[in-house]
Design a protein around this motif. Structure first.
Motif, mmCIF file in Angstrom:
data_model
loop_
_atom_site.group_PDB
_atom_site.id
_atom_site.type_symbol
_atom_site.label_atom_id
_atom_site.label_comp_id
_atom_site.label_asym_id
_atom_site.label_seq_id
_atom_site.Cartn_x
_atom_site.Cartn_y
_atom_site.Cartn_z
ATOM 1 N N CYS A 64 -28.448 8.036 38.901
ATOM 2 C CA CYS A 64 -27.497 7.422 37.975
ATOM 3 C C CYS A 64 -28.191 6.302 37.214
ATOM 4 C CB CYS A 64 -26.267 6.891 38.718
ATOM 5 S SG CYS A 64 -26.632 5.662 39.978
ATOM 6 N N TYR B 142 -19.729 6.316 45.873
ATOM 7 C CA TYR B 142 -21.061 5.830 45.514
ATOM 8 C C TYR B 142 -21.447 4.628 46.364
ATOM 9 C CZ TYR B 142 -24.558 3.173 42.907
ATOM 10 O OH TYR B 142 -25.670 2.445 42.562
ATOM 11 N N GLN C 158 -19.396 5.257 33.125
ATOM 12 C CA GLN C 158 -19.678 6.224 34.179
ATOM 13 C C GLN C 158 -18.448 7.074 34.454
ATOM 14 O OE1 GLN C 158 -22.567 6.957 35.946
ATOM 15 N NE2 GLN C 158 -21.333 8.633 36.789
ATOM 16 N N ARG D 137 -23.077 10.026 33.464
ATOM 17 C CA ARG D 137 -23.276 8.896 32.564
ATOM 18 C C ARG D 137 -22.515 9.142 31.274
ATOM 19 N NH1 ARG D 137 -29.060 6.900 29.901
ATOM 20 N NH2 ARG D 137 -28.174 5.415 28.409
ATOM 21 N N PHE E 208 -21.880 2.069 38.866
ATOM 22 C CA PHE E 208 -20.471 2.467 38.880
ATOM 23 C C PHE E 208 -19.564 1.241 38.744
ATOM 24 C CE2 PHE E 208 -22.438 6.269 40.196
ATOM 25 C CZ PHE E 208 -21.533 7.313 40.142
ATOM 26 N N LEU F 296 -20.971 12.237 40.837
ATOM 27 C CA LEU F 296 -21.992 11.612 41.682
ATOM 28 C C LEU F 296 -23.049 12.667 41.967
ATOM 29 C CD1 LEU F 296 -22.609 8.937 43.173
ATOM 30 C CD2 LEU F 296 -21.486 9.902 45.171
ATOM 31 N N PHE G 297 -12.303 7.468 38.665
ATOM 32 C CA PHE G 297 -13.433 6.534 38.717
ATOM 33 C C PHE G 297 -13.405 5.729 40.009
ATOM 34 C CE2 PHE G 297 -15.140 2.230 37.913
ATOM 35 C CZ PHE G 297 -16.457 2.564 37.640
ATOM 36 N N ARG H 167 -16.462 5.610 42.540
ATOM 37 C CA ARG H 167 -17.104 4.330 42.846
ATOM 38 C C ARG H 167 -17.143 4.071 44.345
ATOM 39 N NH1 ARG H 167 -18.800 -0.629 41.819
ATOM 40 N NH2 ARG H 167 -17.913 -2.380 42.951
#
Length: 850
Positions: free
Chosen positions: A374, A355, A384, A206, A378, A388, A348, A352
């Motif tokens: 989280c 995730y 973010q 985060r 995401f 993960l 990222f 993502r």
């Protein structure tokens, strides 16, 4: 039974991912980047970039060429080589500030041994004001989602009478509304306070708003809004700056600790504290080392510090070659990626995608496979990071221990991190662990960094994967395949509604609208396209997890069927039919050990070819013989060599224990180095340096001394347990493990036991307290926890996923197999018995009555 591996051979395609996320890569194919700069990670899925990222080969080559061309002297001298060092280091300081969009007029760079050292430096030099009378004094405030090294500042502030204020993430903005700026005395208006928070949580990834910097400095946010004074902000950027840009002109934090190996992978052991010059003048220096004094007297308490901030706080000679290497770190980083924004978007996107897929995986009964920790979906790279954090769940919703996940990941060569990540506050918050539970877990034996992952069925930590600029889409695929292969009850299902919702929030330029049409097995067309899953029939013969210990062996009595000695640790077994015991176990068992050129133990985990070296002991001639394919045999004496002045003493470590040993000489070193293809040596444990056994001491196990064995004097396994596992492997065997076949003897060799018995019941040995074999009595010290080493074929040195995978499945996640024993000598006797194959085995069960 039918294989499920074919279902997940392709988890989407790189082309479709690029269509949905055009920010992948840096203008070249990622595979090309890996082949050119990271050849050492071939066949490795490295997902621990938050721990340390990886350095590119060209960075180290450039650094080597630099120090090969130039002579860098001690910067405290004034000769030409020293001036070169000084000027180069100053250039690096400027380069660091430029990277963070600031200048020497605004900030100073103080080099430290690490990011933690930077934090300790600030703790020791911050102008804390002790509380007295009606005056509150300084406040040390920190976000509870902070690294241990930040929380540890209270070890300095507490004795100074400074109040500590832990602040939860929810309080920073919410409580600000409840506290108008209070009016206090003029004295308190000048009191310095420190608020610390991470730019990015090293637990969940985060990202906390960088606007907090000015918000706290201007006393608009809690806790600054509640207390007048001068508020300073420490922004812990260690986890953040590896994959994200930081603009200190826009967010002028007073103190910014960083760690360079998180950015470049090399060098390690070098950090820095970036100090805003306005705040630097308030820092107070206690200890002063070489180079920090403008003048001082040895016979009088007189000391004048240097005026330059860096010179004032860098005690002694800085690690100047490491600092110089940073030039090449910046050069190569920008050359390969362009800038930090590109890195942020690339990493990222991978996080993502992972995730999205992991959060949508379900067991065959619809239960989720993972619980992800989280605070967002995401959706935004500014909120973010590429981290993960999760725990896996079985089909009944129970947490799978992180230690078990880590062991299985090693079979797939996936490198990640488990535990609490030196962030107890975040771990407690996300896993709902109370303060009382932390204390109870400690009483149950769990300490930070160990492998006790569950206490009373509740997790003590979690699993974390993290991405770097050299991470690839294939890394995501490998990770997801691993999860599906090992932890999903088949047939695999997907949460279609969730997947569609997550897709709908992808930025318009990075997504394409797809009509979700139902396909067989409850999936959608788009899901099937992403996962490229071909449904496979479910066999009715699918084994049930958690096999009970009820398979009876038909033998009428327990007997000792095999005795194995391992004279050289991690080399092949030497099987005998009878053998004498000694004070540390079977005579000469694990007496020798192969080490690398730095004296570090080589095991089969690092060098599988060790299992192809066959030791043989001849008691008659008092010699140890080593044999290996393609090599002439070599012999060494068995007798004690401690007094031989021609052999040098050396030290190494086994399972964290320091051991003293003797080097066995150049001849055997050349032999081993030739066979293994790397420099190594053979050492022998010194007889006058006892190593105490730790296992079971808290459970009443008698004290004992060890050879170079890992945990205990003896390891015993039960053929009935092997047979049960063998049946499971036969049922589970599929193409994921290249149809590897096992027989009883092959599987026995995988477990590298000293003693093999024919038991009456599978895993009955785990319920024993004592066992008598022939005339020798043994105490059971505990169960043997297994790792990926049992995946090494002892005949060929090749790695397989079995039998660890099946062991985990048939034992409901437990990966123990076999028990540790220690010999109980007869009183008033210095004689040691001899064990013989065929001896009767008599066991006593544990007393479980209360």
């Amino acid at each position: 039974m039918e294989s499920y591996w074919s279902e997940v051979c392709e988890l989407g395609s790189l082309e479709s991912f690029k269509e949905s996320w055009p920010h992948y890569g840096f203008g070249v194919e990622q595979r090309e980047l890996i082949q050119r700069e990271f050849t050492r990670i071939k066949d490795i899925t490295y997902l621990d970039h938050a721990g340390t990222t990886l350095f590119p080969e060209s960075q180290v080559k450039r650094f080597y060429e630099d120090i090969s061309r130039n002579v860098y002297g001690n910067p405290h001298s004034h000769n030409p080589s020293s001036r070169l060092t000084h000027d180069t280091v100053e250039s690096v300081r400027y380069r660091i500030l430029e990277h963070f969009n600031t200048s020497p007029e605004e900030y100073s760079v103080i080099f430290t041994a690490s990011c933690t050292a930077a934090l300790k430096l600030l703790a020791d030099s911050f102008p804390w004001v002790s509380a007295s009378g009606d005056h509150l004094g300084s406040l040390f405030c920190f976000l509870t989602d902070n690294h241990t090294s930040v929380v540890g500042i209270r070890g300095v502030t507490g004795p100074k009478g400074v109040k500590t204020v832990p602040v939860s993430p929810q309080e920073v903005e919410a409580k600000a509304k409840d506290f108008p700026v209070a009016v206090h005395s003029g004295h308190e208006c000048s009191v310095p306070h420190l608020f610390c928070y991470p730019a990015q949580s090293n637990f969940s990834g985060r990202k906390y708003p960088l606007s907090y910097v000015k918000g706290v400095q201007s006393q608009q946010l809690y806790p600054a809004c509640e207390h007048r004074g001068r508020w300073f902000v420490l922004l812990d950027a260690a986890c953040f700056v590896g994959c994200s840009p930081l603009d200190l002109k826009q967010h002028p934090a007073d103190f910014v600790p960083i760690s360079f190996y998180k950015m470049f992978g090399f060098p390690t052991g070098l950090g820095a504290l970036l100090v805003r010059n306005e705040a630097a003048e308030l820092l107070k220096k206690g200890y002063f080392g070489g180079g920090t004094a403008a003048a001082y007297l040895a016979g009088e308490d007189y000391f004048v510090p240097r005026s330059n901030v860096a010179n004032r706080f860098e005690d002694g000679t800085i690690s100047f070659l490491d600092i110089i290497s940073l030039h090449h770190g910046f050069d190569v980083l920008y050359k390969l990626t362009g800038n930090m924004v590109n890195i942020q978007l690339h990493t990222f996107g991978l996080a993502r995608y992972t995730y999205m897929m992991l959060s949508c995986l379900q067991h065959n009964n619809g239960q989720p496979v993972a619980r992800i920790y989280c605070d967002n979906e995401f959706e935004d790279a500014s909120e973010q990071g590429a981290v993960l954090n999760f725990n896996l769940l079985d089909c009944l919703g129970r947490v799978v221990g992180y230690s078990q996940v880590d062991k299985m990941a090693c079979l797939f060569n996936i490198h990640m991190r488990t535990g609490c990540f030196c962030n107890t506050g975040a771990c407690q918050a996300y896993l709902s662990i109370s303060n009382q539970e932390v204390k109870r877990n400690l009483q149950a034996g769990h300490v930070c960094g160990d492998n006790i992952d569950l206490v009373d069925g509740r997790p003590t930590g979690s699993v974390r994967i993290s991405f770097g600029y050299m991470s690839t889409f294939e890394d995501c695929q490998s990770f997801l395949k691993f999860i599906i292969n090992c932890f999903v009850e088949k047939p695999l299902r997907l949460d279609k509604e969730r997947l569609a919702r997550l897709r709908s929030v992808v930025p318009a330029e990075a997504s394409a609208s797809e009509e979700l049409t139902t396909v067989p097995n409850g999936r959608t067309v788009s899901e099937a396209k992403d996962l490229n899953i071909s449904p496979a029939p479910v066999s009715d013969a699918l084994p049930i997890r958690g096999v009970l210990k009820t398979q009876k062996n038909r033998e009428k009595a327990r007997t000792l069927t095999n005795i194995f000695i391992y004279p050289v640790k991690s080399c092949a077994a030497f099987e005998v039919t009878e053998w004498p015991l000694g004070p540390q176990g079977l005579l000469f068992d694990r007496t020798w050990m192969v080490v690398n050129e730095n004296g570090v133990c080589l095991s089969q985990k690092r060098e599988t070819k060790l299992c192809l070296i066959h030791p043989h002991i001849c008691l008659a001639s008092s010699t140890l013989h080593l044999q290996a394919s393609g090599m002439d045999p070599i012999a060494l004496p068995l007798e004690a060599i401690d007094e031989n002045p021609n052999l040098r003493k050396c030290q190494s470590k086994v399972c964290g224990d320091r051991v003293q040993a003797f080097d066995c000489g150049e001849k055997v070193s050349v032999w081993l180095s030739t066979f293994l293809g790397k420099p190594c040596r053979l050492i022998r444990q010194s007889s006058d340096f006892p190593r105490d056994m730790k296992m079971g001491q808290d459970k009443g196990v008698c004290p004992a001394t060890l050879s170079l064995a890992n945990e205990a004097q003896f390891l015993l396994i039960n053929r009935a347990s092997v047979a049960l596992l063998l049946d499971h492997i036969a049922n589970e065997n599929d193409c994921a493990d290249n149809n590897t076949s096992f027989d009883m003897i092959q599987l026995i060799h995988r477990f590298r036991a000293n003693l093999v018995i024919s038991g009456l019941e599978a895993f009955e040995e785990e319920d024993w307290s004592d066992v008598k074999i022939g005339g020798a009595l043994f105490q059971v010290a505990g169960n043997c926890g297994r790792c990926q080493m049992i995946g090494i074929n002892q005949a060929s040195g090749t790695r397989t996923q079995e039998p660890l995978k099946s062991l985990s499945e048939c034992r409901s996640g437990k990966v123990t197999f076999g028990v540790y024993l220690l010999h109980q000598p007869q009183r008033n006797s210095n004689a040691y018995p001899t064990l013989s194959v065929g001896s009767t085995v008599i066991a006593d069960a544990k007393n479980t009555s209360k």
